[in-house]
Design an enzyme around this catalytic site. Sequence first.
Site, mmCIF file in Angstrom:
data_model
loop_
_atom_site.group_PDB
_atom_site.id
_atom_site.type_symbol
_atom_site.label_atom_id
_atom_site.label_comp_id
_atom_site.label_asym_id
_atom_site.label_seq_id
_atom_site.Cartn_x
_atom_site.Cartn_y
_atom_site.Cartn_z
ATOM 1 C CG HIS A 144 -1.729 -1.188 1.410
ATOM 2 N ND1 HIS A 144 -1.257 -2.367 1.983
ATOM 3 C CD2 HIS A 144 -3.032 -1.433 1.123
ATOM 4 C CE1 HIS A 144 -2.229 -3.257 2.038
ATOM 5 N NE2 HIS A 144 -3.326 -2.734 1.528
ATOM 6 C CE1 TYR B 50 -9.015 1.931 3.295
ATOM 7 C CE2 TYR B 50 -7.938 0.062 4.331
ATOM 8 C CZ TYR B 50 -8.957 0.575 3.549
ATOM 9 O OH TYR B 50 -9.907 -0.258 3.023
ATOM 10 C CB SER C 257 -9.004 4.389 -3.597
ATOM 11 O OG SER C 257 -10.259 3.773 -3.380
ATOM 12 C CG ASP C 258 -7.166 -0.345 0.898
ATOM 13 O OD1 ASP C 258 -8.006 -1.233 0.649
ATOM 14 O OD2 ASP C 258 -6.162 -0.554 1.593
ATOM 15 C CD1 TRP C 259 -13.518 -3.118 -0.786
ATOM 16 C CD2 TRP C 259 -11.774 -2.430 -1.984
ATOM 17 N NE1 TRP C 259 -13.541 -3.791 -1.998
ATOM 18 C CE2 TRP C 259 -12.494 -3.376 -2.750
ATOM 19 C CE3 TRP C 259 -10.649 -1.852 -2.548
ATOM 20 C CZ2 TRP C 259 -12.124 -3.765 -4.038
ATOM 21 C CZ3 TRP C 259 -10.266 -2.227 -3.845
ATOM 22 C CH2 TRP C 259 -10.990 -3.169 -4.559
#
Length: 657
Positions: free
Chosen positions: A270, A320, A360-362
Site C-alpha cells: 500500500h 489508508y 484506492s483502498d476500500w
Amino acid sequence: MKRAAALLIAPLLAQVPSGMLAARPALPPQPAIAADTGPVLTVAGARFRDLNRNGRLDPYEDWRLPVARRVADLVARMTLAEKAGAMMHGSLAARDNVVGASTLGYDVAAAQAAIDGQHITSFITRLAVTPERMAEENNALQRLAAKTRLGIPLTISTDPRHHFQVTVGASAAASGYSQWPETLGFAALADAGLMHRFADQARREYRASGIHMALSPQADLFTDPRWPRGTGTFGANADLAAKMVQAYVSGFQGSATTLAHDGVATVVKHWVGYGANPQGFDGHNYYGRMAVHDDATLKTHIRPFLGAFAAGVAGVMPTYDIVSGPSVAGKPLEPVAAGYNAQLLGLLRKDYGYKGLILSDWGITRDCTPACRAPTAPQTPNEIAMPWGVEDLTPAQRYAKATNAGIDQFGGVTEPEWIIKDVQAGTIPLARVNAAVAQVMTLKFELGLFDNPLVDPAAARNIAPPAVMAQGRQAQAQAQVLLRNEGGLLPLAAGTRVFLKGIDPAQAKAHGLVVVDRAADAQVALMRADTPSERLHPNYFFGSRQKEGRLDFRPGNADYDAVAAIPASVPVVLAVFLDRPAILTDILPKTRAVLGNFGVSDEGLLDVVTGRETARGRLPFELPRSMAAVEAQNPAVGDDTVDPLFPFGFSLGAGPQ
C-alpha cells in the site's frame, strides 16, 4: 460529430505513455471470440465481437488495432454516467451476505443492478468456491455485462487466496486453488525463482476461473512486530522484499516487464509507509489511522515498490494511513490518507515514473460515523469507512479531492453519482475523468477481455492437480525455520510414540508415528501454537478480526499452558505459526525443538518432523526478546529491538545463503 470525437481522442492519446502507441504487428493472430456473448462480425475473413450491436466494426471492437487506439475510441463513445461507473470498483455481494464471503454464489440481482443501472465494470470477488464454480459464477456476470450498451466486460479481482490465513478484507480461502505458504514463507526461503513459479501457477489458476486482477502483493515492510497485516508482506528487510515483490509481479503478470495478454494484473500495495503505526494498530481502524515516519524511513519503505515498478506492475493501491513526519519537495505531507494526498501520489507519478492504474483502498470515501470511530457495539459492514483526514468533507468533496490527487478508481464503493455531480459542478475536470477511465479500459484490452471475457469451467476443474498441490506442500514444509533442536531430537524416527496437539492423528500415523492419548505415555509431544495476541478492540469490524497486542508466551496463554502441562520427562516439539514475530523467551526452555512456520499443513509439518523434507527457511524478521523491547522500538524501522532472541536470517537448518 466526427470532429468532436477526434477532438476528444487526441488528448486521450496524449495522456497514454508513448511506448503504448507503437502499432502491433501487421497481422496479429485471430483471438478466440466469445460465441455466446452477442453478435459476431466477420470482416475480411476475421471475426470480431459486435459489442454495441450496431452491425458494423468500430475501432474499439477491432483487435487488430493498438490498445491505445481502441481505448481512445471507446472512451469517446462513453457517456459521463458510464465513465463514472468505470471509476468504481465494487464488491460482489453473495446470496447470503453483502460482504460476499460465501460458498453459495453471487447475488445476481444485486450484480445486475450495479452493472446495468450504475455501469460498474470492475468488482472484487470474495467467494469461497472451487475454481470450476468460480468460472461459472464469473461467466454469468460477464454475460450480463455483454448486454450493456457498449458491451464493456468486467474486471474481476481478488485478495490473495492461495495461502492459509483468511481475514475478510485482506485474504480469501483457498477452496480448491493450490495452497502455498504465506508470502512471509517465500521471504523465509529468499528464493525469487520459487516466488516466480508460484505466481505463474497462481496466474494460470486465476485466469482459468475468470479472475483478472490480484489485489496483491503487499510491498509493505513489517517494521512493527505487533502489526496484524504483516502476514501478507515479505518481512522487514527492504532489499529482500524488493526482490520478492519483483518476482511475484512478473510471475502473475506473465512477463518480466509488462502485463501479458494471458496475465493477471497485479495491484501492489500500500503506497506508502503502511504498518509504521504506533502500537502496531492497523489503518483499517480509526484508532490505527496514523503512520509515523521521517524522511529516511519513508525512503526505506519505498524500496520494495521499486521491484514492482521494475516488473511493470499494472496497478498501485495507496495506503489508508495518514503518514506523519516526512516532507516531499521540502513541504510537510498534508495530514490526509494517501488516497487523498497529492504529494504522495505525485511522488509516485513524477519521481518514480509510474504510469499505470491507481486504485484506492476500500471505502475511503464513506462517512465515518460515531459507530465507525468509537463503536459501543460490534460494527456492521455498513459502518465501515476509512476517510482518514477528510472525515469532515462531504462525499462530493472527497471524490473531487481524491480524483484530483490522482486516484483513477475507487475501491469498495458504487457511488458514480458523486463523480457525475463533481464533473457537472466543475470540481473534477472531464479530462481527468477521461484519463482515469482510459487507465481502467487499457487493462481490459491488454487482458483480451473485450474479445473473449468467458472461460471454460471444465478447464478450471483441474487447475491444481496433485503435482501442483505437492509443490505447494513442499514449499510450505521447506519454508519452516528450525529455531531449536536440542540433542538432535529432530527428525523423529518411525515408531516414535507421540502425543499431539492441533495435528491430525491420521497424518501422524501416515508418517510412521504412533499416536498416544496421554502425554505421559509419549516419547515426544508434538504441538502446534499460534503467536500470542490480544483482542483489544472487539467492537471494531477489523479490530475484532485482527491480532493485536502482546506477542509473548506466558502463563494464561492457552498454548503456553498446554506446553507447561506436559510432563518434564517428555520432550516437546513446538510448531509456531509466525504470522507475527513471537516472543519465545519464556516458552523456549520448556521445549526441545521449535519450528517456526508461515502457513503449513499437517502433512508439510510432519514431512520436516520425520525427515522427509528439510526446513530451509530463515527468519524474515527478528524475534524479540521481550515486550519491553518491542514497546521501545521504532514502528517505522525493521529489526531494531534491543538484543533480539533470534536475529533476522537465523536458522539452524538452512544451508549457506
